[in-house]
Every structure is written in structure tokens, then in C-alpha cells.
Design an enzyme around this catalytic site. Structure first.
Site, PDB file in Angstrom:
ATOM      1  N   HIS A 156      30.664  13.495  54.527  1.00 18.62           N
ATOM      2  CA  HIS A 156      32.103  13.720  54.545  1.00 18.62           C
ATOM      3  C   HIS A 156      32.373  15.189  54.827  1.00 18.62           C
ATOM      4  O   HIS A 156      31.620  16.047  54.367  1.00 18.62           O
ATOM      5  CB  HIS A 156      32.723  13.328  53.195  1.00 18.62           C
ATOM      6  CG  HIS A 156      34.195  13.159  53.267  1.00 18.62           C
ATOM      7  ND1 HIS A 156      35.065  14.208  53.138  1.00 18.62           N
ATOM      8  CD2 HIS A 156      34.952  12.049  53.504  1.00 18.62           C
ATOM      9  CE1 HIS A 156      36.297  13.751  53.275  1.00 18.62           C
ATOM     10  NE2 HIS A 156      36.262  12.460  53.499  1.00 18.62           N
ATOM     11  N   ASP A 164      33.725   4.414  52.492  1.00 17.37           N
ATOM     12  CA  ASP A 164      33.472   3.271  53.370  1.00 17.37           C
ATOM     13  C   ASP A 164      32.149   2.574  53.114  1.00 17.37           C
ATOM     14  O   ASP A 164      31.916   1.491  53.640  1.00 17.37           O
ATOM     15  CB  ASP A 164      33.524   3.728  54.834  1.00 17.37           C
ATOM     16  CG  ASP A 164      34.912   4.186  55.226  1.00 17.37           C
ATOM     17  OD1 ASP A 164      35.853   3.479  54.881  1.00 17.37           O
ATOM     18  OD2 ASP A 164      35.039   5.250  55.850  1.00 17.37           O
TER      19      ASP A 164
HETATM   20  N1  ACO Z   1      23.783  10.544  58.899  1.00 22.33           N
HETATM   21  C1  ACO Z   1      22.869  11.477  59.288  1.00 22.33           C
HETATM   22  N2  ACO Z   1      23.141  12.801  59.418  1.00 22.33           N
HETATM   23  C2  ACO Z   1      24.397  13.183  59.169  1.00 22.33           C
HETATM   24  C3  ACO Z   1      25.411  12.265  58.763  1.00 22.33           C
HETATM   25  C4  ACO Z   1      25.054  10.897  58.627  1.00 22.33           C
HETATM   26  N3  ACO Z   1      25.944  10.007  58.249  1.00 22.33           N
HETATM   27  N4  ACO Z   1      26.565  12.938  58.576  1.00 22.33           N
HETATM   28  C5  ACO Z   1      26.314  14.217  58.855  1.00 22.33           C
HETATM   29  N5  ACO Z   1      25.019  14.373  59.204  1.00 22.33           N
HETATM   30  C6  ACO Z   1      24.334  15.634  59.523  1.00 22.33           C
HETATM   31  C7  ACO Z   1      24.604  16.084  60.953  1.00 22.33           C
HETATM   32  O1  ACO Z   1      23.657  15.586  61.851  1.00 22.33           O
HETATM   33  C8  ACO Z   1      24.542  17.579  60.806  1.00 22.33           C
HETATM   34  O2  ACO Z   1      23.183  17.952  60.740  1.00 22.33           O
HETATM   35  P1  ACO Z   1      22.676  19.401  61.286  1.00 22.33           P
HETATM   36  O3  ACO Z   1      23.532  20.419  60.593  1.00 22.33           O
HETATM   37  O4  ACO Z   1      21.228  19.451  60.856  1.00 22.33           O
HETATM   38  O5  ACO Z   1      22.869  19.378  62.770  1.00 22.33           O
HETATM   39  C9  ACO Z   1      25.134  17.840  59.417  1.00 22.33           C
HETATM   40  O6  ACO Z   1      24.894  16.630  58.667  1.00 22.33           O
HETATM   41  C10 ACO Z   1      26.621  18.124  59.415  1.00 22.33           C
HETATM   42  O7  ACO Z   1      27.253  17.101  60.174  1.00 22.33           O
HETATM   43  P2  ACO Z   1      28.653  17.286  60.879  1.00 22.33           P
HETATM   44  O8  ACO Z   1      28.866  16.189  61.843  1.00 22.33           O
HETATM   45  O9  ACO Z   1      28.772  18.696  61.382  1.00 22.33           O
HETATM   46  O10 ACO Z   1      29.608  17.153  59.619  1.00 22.33           O
HETATM   47  P3  ACO Z   1      31.119  16.863  59.689  1.00 22.33           P
HETATM   48  O11 ACO Z   1      31.720  17.384  58.438  1.00 22.33           O
HETATM   49  O12 ACO Z   1      31.702  17.354  60.969  1.00 22.33           O
HETATM   50  O13 ACO Z   1      31.201  15.255  59.748  1.00 22.33           O
HETATM   51  C11 ACO Z   1      31.382  12.979  59.182  1.00 22.33           C
HETATM   52  C12 ACO Z   1      31.610  14.434  58.734  1.00 22.33           C
HETATM   53  C13 ACO Z   1      32.050  12.757  60.546  1.00 22.33           C
HETATM   54  C14 ACO Z   1      32.054  12.059  58.181  1.00 22.33           C
HETATM   55  C15 ACO Z   1      29.863  12.705  59.264  1.00 22.33           C
HETATM   56  O14 ACO Z   1      29.272  12.908  57.998  1.00 22.33           O
HETATM   57  C16 ACO Z   1      29.544  11.307  59.798  1.00 22.33           C
HETATM   58  O15 ACO Z   1      29.478  11.122  61.010  1.00 22.33           O
HETATM   59  N6  ACO Z   1      29.349  10.285  58.876  1.00 22.33           N
HETATM   60  C17 ACO Z   1      29.128   8.937  59.297  1.00 22.33           C
HETATM   61  C18 ACO Z   1      30.472   8.260  59.637  1.00 22.33           C
HETATM   62  C19 ACO Z   1      31.291   7.969  58.395  1.00 22.33           C
HETATM   63  O16 ACO Z   1      30.814   7.426  57.404  1.00 22.33           O
HETATM   64  N7  ACO Z   1      32.588   8.304  58.490  1.00 22.33           N
HETATM   65  C20 ACO Z   1      33.558   8.052  57.408  1.00 22.33           C
HETATM   66  C21 ACO Z   1      33.990   9.334  56.742  1.00 22.33           C
HETATM   67  S1  ACO Z   1      35.078   8.991  55.416  1.00 22.33           S
HETATM   68  C22 ACO Z   1      36.548   8.653  56.160  1.00 22.33           C
HETATM   69  O17 ACO Z   1      36.916   9.179  57.163  1.00 22.33           O
HETATM   70  C23 ACO Z   1      37.354   7.661  55.527  1.00 22.33           C
END
Ligand code: ACO
Length: 433
Positions: A303, A360
């Protein structure tokens, strides 16, 4: 005296005001920065940018705190109804007995939708995603109910929208299956009415179960607002151009649809189903999620704001246990979700990246148990988020500091280039060959 932050840039010191919120969160007000220095700030994805001051929702991502109008979401989920929570978000305080009764009467009185909208529904190609239909229908409300915008009592407009969106969602489900539409009933509560419109049929009358109704209340309460997330920001940004309310809410619905946002609840169930059907091991799926050469991410994990367990996910996890037990259901996807969580939260990659289950991760299990089809999961989220979008839209419209949203950029394209006519370009190409 206002506290300031000092920035030394190009040998010049500029002072920028500091803003401190109710819970001590701090911001540097950079609105005069460009004027004073010629610089803008760069913050792709707005992870460090406050777009407004708000009185609606407080969240602390480090501590896992979520409060609506100051009230912890845990207390609302345990004791309140979704109706009461919607009133709280919209009005800034809990309702009196008279007010909630009046609110319920209005929700019932305005739950019918224009019969012509059924034709509109039926014109969508078979297999259209419900979010596609909902976004279009909400936008179209401006044509079907143009007078709504002229109403002076904004709460009246909000109540009608809350009621109609619920009816439209259940209706779209019935029509998509080629079934007869079930009309709302005045003697049912907001949540019970939705379940009845979704599942009642002439061959199998729907029996209202209070535990399922409670679970739906909790599901919608947990989704009711989440400060300046992607879809809420979309509502505020689109609304800032002073479009009609329906167009702004429709933009929120479209933004919510994405799998990185509200669409994650559908994506989680699809991921768990694939793991179940293909017999994939937990370790290999975790390995895949960690592989930087693989676009796969563990859906329902991570998140932007929460760097600890999402407080909503805790409640949702308990709710999934409770509801499956009550319905005597044995969902293999719940076992997979539990095992996946167990492996992920101990894995150093997930620990180091602060990746925990978000709302979720378990919500799809609860929705499945209620009988909600997977392609409607994100729509369920949208119905729950509607009071939050409405409250945020109103706050932005009433905010004397609110301006049209218009971020800036740093241009990295071609420098000034001369236009060359097509004939000359053609000649030059041929000569070069
Ligand atoms: N699985 C694996 N790695 C992940 C995940 C994941 N679910 N989420 C983040 N990371 C990693 C990224 O690869 C990144 O790694 P790095 O720094 O080594 O390159 C690091 O964690 C940071 O990720 P970002 O994408 O920069 O984080 P951001 O805050 O922008 O994204 C998000 C948040 C979009 C929710 C992300 O965690 C994700 O894609 N999760 C999966 C989708 C999801 O469950 N979305 C629902 C969110 S809750 C809602 O909106 C109701």
C-alpha cells in the site's frame, strides 16, 4: 507566528510556511516556491504531495490507524451501520435518531431509477464489465435527472445518488444474466435491500440473513473513505474543472477500476484461483512476486500509505473466518490466502519492503461467500466508496483555497526544432538513401 522552513537555493534563502495538522502531521507549503525561485518540486505519483487540507479522514500508515471524522474505523465496523457511516462522512457528525430515520426514508423514496435506463443497460454488449456499465450510467444520470444539479439541498442530491447507485448495480447484475430486474423494497434496510435486489427471484425467494447483512455493512464501512487515494483524487481533480457532480463521480469509478487500486479485489481472487487450479506452491508464487524481471505482483499486498498491516484487512480477515463458519462453507481460496500471508509476512523481501495484506486481500473471500460474482467485486467497492467521494467532492467545492487542479512538469523532449515541409523532408530522405 507561523513556523517556516528555510530553503537555500541558488545562493538565496527562501522561507516557506509550515502547516501542522490535528494529529501533528507536517507539510511545507511550497505554493509560492516557483514565484520566489523559479523552481517547481518533482514528486512523481504524488507520494510526498499534499493536495488539500481535509477534515474527513485521518490515516497513519506507520501505525495502521484509520478514522472517519475522528472515529476509529474499528468502532464503526463493530457498532455502526453503513447508512450511519455515510451520514457521518457527509455531515461531519453522527446522526440523531430523527436524522437517521429521515435519511433512511429518503434512501428508500429515491431508490427507483428511470425505466428508460433499463434500455440503456440492455444496449451494452453481453459480457461488458460491470464497472464499465456503472461509470457510464452514473455519467448518464446527468441526462436522466438534469434537475438534480439545480437542487439547493446538496444532501438531498447525495442521498438520491447513494440510493440509485445501489439499485443500478443490482440491476446491472440481473440484466447481465438475462434475469428479471428486482425492484427495491421500502421495508428493507440499505444493505438488505441491495442483497434482495441482487438475489431474489420468482423461483427462489431470497431469505435475508442478518449475519450476511452485517457483513455487507462492515464491508461497505471499511471502504467508505480513504483520504486522497487514486479514485478520490480523480473525483477532486475532475471536479475542480467544475464539471457536474455525476461526471466527477464517474471519473472516480473509472479510476477505481484499475488492478493497482480497487480492481485488486477481483485480481486477488483470480490469482488465488490460478494458484488453486494449477497447484502452484506458495514459495514459487512468492519467488515470482520478488523477481524484478517478472511484472507479476502479489495482489492484495502493499500500500502507498500503510507500511504496516492495513487495519481494514485485519477486520476483513476476521470477517471471512466468521462468515464462512456461519454459512458452513469451506472455501479452498481462504486456506490459500492464509498460507500465502503466512509465507509472505516472514519473507525478508516483503518485510524489508513493508508489504502487508491490504483491504483487498481477504475482501473477495467475504464477497464470494455472500454470492457476489467476481466481476462485481470492484463495483461493490465503488458503492462503499461513494459517501467518501461525495464528502470529498463537497469539501473541495466549499474550500475557498481550492483551485483547478493543474500540476506542472519538467519538459525533457526535443529542443526548439524548425518545421521542414513534407516535400523537403522526402527529398532529404531520398538523398540520404
Ligand atoms: N508484490 C511484490 N512487490 C511489491 C508489491 C507487491 N504486491 N507491491 C510493491 N512491491 C515492491 C515494488 O516492486 C517496489 O520494489 P523495489 O523498491 O525493490 O523496486 C516496492 O515494493 C515499492 O513499490 P511501489 O510500486 O513503488 O509502491 P507504491 O506505493 O507505488 O504502490 C501499490 C502501492 C500500487 C498498492 C503496490 O503495493 C501494488 O501494486 N500492490 C498490488 C496491487 C494491490 O493490492 N492494490 C490494492 C491497493 S489497496 C487499494 O487501492 C484499495
Amino acid at each position: 507566528m507561523t513556523e517556516t522552513a528555510k530553503l537555500i537555493i541558488d545562493g538565496k534563502t527562501v522561507e516557506l510556511p509550515i502547516i501542522i495538522g490535528t494529529e501533528g502531521e507536517k507539510a511545507i507549503d511550497i505554493s509560492s516556491l516557483r514565484q520566489q525561485t523559479g523552481y517547481i518540486t518533482m514528486d512523481v505519483g504524488f507520494g510526498n504531495t499534499g493536495s488539500c487540507k481535509s477534515k474527513i479522514t485521518f490515516m497513519d500508515g506507520e501505525k495502521g490507524i484509520l478514522r472517519y471524522r475522528g472515529i476509529p474505523v474499528e468502532q464503526l465496523a463493530e457498532k455502526a451501520t453503513f447508512r450511519e457511516t455515510a451520514f457521518l462522512l457527509l455531515n461531519g457528525r453522527l446522526p440523531t435518531l430523527d436524522e437517521i430515520t429521515q435519511f433512511s426514508v429518503m434512501l428508500n423514496d429515491h431508490s427507483m431509477i428511470h425505466e428508460d435506463m433499463q434500455v440503456f443497460f440492455s444496449s451494452f454488449p453481453r459480457g461488458s464489465h460491470p464497472m464499465n456499465i456503472l461509470a457510464a450510467m452514473v455519467n448518464a444520470l446527468n441526462s436522466f435527472y438534469p434537475y438534480l444539479q439545480d437542487e439547493t439541498d446538496i444532501n438531498f442530491i447525495f442521498t438520491r445518488l447513494l440510493s440509485k447507485v445501489r439499485t443500478m448495480s443490482a440491476m446491472s447484475h440481473k440484466i447481465s444474466r438475462g434475469h428479471k430486474v428486482v425492484y427495491p423494497k421500502a421495508d428493507l434496510s440499505y444493505c438488505a435491500n441491495f442483497l434482495n435486489m441482487m438475489f431474489d427471484s420468482p423461483v427462489k425467494p431470497y431469505r435475508i440473513d442478518n449475519d450476511i447483512v452485517k457483513a455487507l455493512n462492515v464491508f461497505w464501512i471499511l471502504h467508505a473513505d480513504h483520504e486522497q487515494n487514486c479514485s478520490t483524487s480523480a473525483v477532486r481533480v475532475v471536479g475542480s474543472g467544475k464539471v457536474n457532480l455525476y461526471a466527477a463521480i464517474s471519473a472516480g469509478i473509472s479510476a477505481l477500476w484499475g488492478p493497482l487500486h480497487g480492481g485488486a479485489n477481483q485480481a486477488v481472487i483470480e490469482m488465488l484461483t490460478r494458484i488453486h487450479e494449477d497447484g502452484v506452491s506458495m514459495n514459487s508464487i512468492i519467488k515470482k512476486a520478488k523477481d524484478k524481471n517478472d511484472p507479476f505482483r502479489l495482489m492484495g499486498f502493499g500500500h502507498r500509505v500503510y507500511k504496516t498491516y492495513d487495519p481494514r484487512a485485519k477486520i476483513m480477515k476476521k470477517m471471512s473466518d466468521k462468515i464462512l463458519k456461519k454459512l458452513k462453507l469451506d472455501d479452498p481460496l481462504l486456506d490459500i490466502a492464509r498460507q500465502l500471508e503466512e509465507v509472505a509476512v516472514k519473507d525478508s523481501y516483503f518485510v524489508d519492503h513493508n508489504l502487508y495484506p491490504n483491504v483487498d486481500f481477504y475482501s473477495g473471500i467475504v464477497l464470494r461467500a455472500m454470492g457476489i460474482p467476481t466481476d462485481m467485486f470492484t463495483e461493490m467497492f465503488a458503492i462503499g466508496r461513494l459517501p467518501g467521494w461525495l464528502a470529498q467532492w463537497k469539501e473541495s467545492m466549499d474550500d475557498p483555497e481550492w483551485k483547478i487542479a493543474r500540476p506542472r512538469q519538467i519538459y525533457i523532449g526535443n529542443p526548439k526544432t524548425k518545421y521542414i515541409s513534407i516535400n523537403k523532408r522526402d527529398l532529404e530522405t531520398k538523398e540520404a538513401e
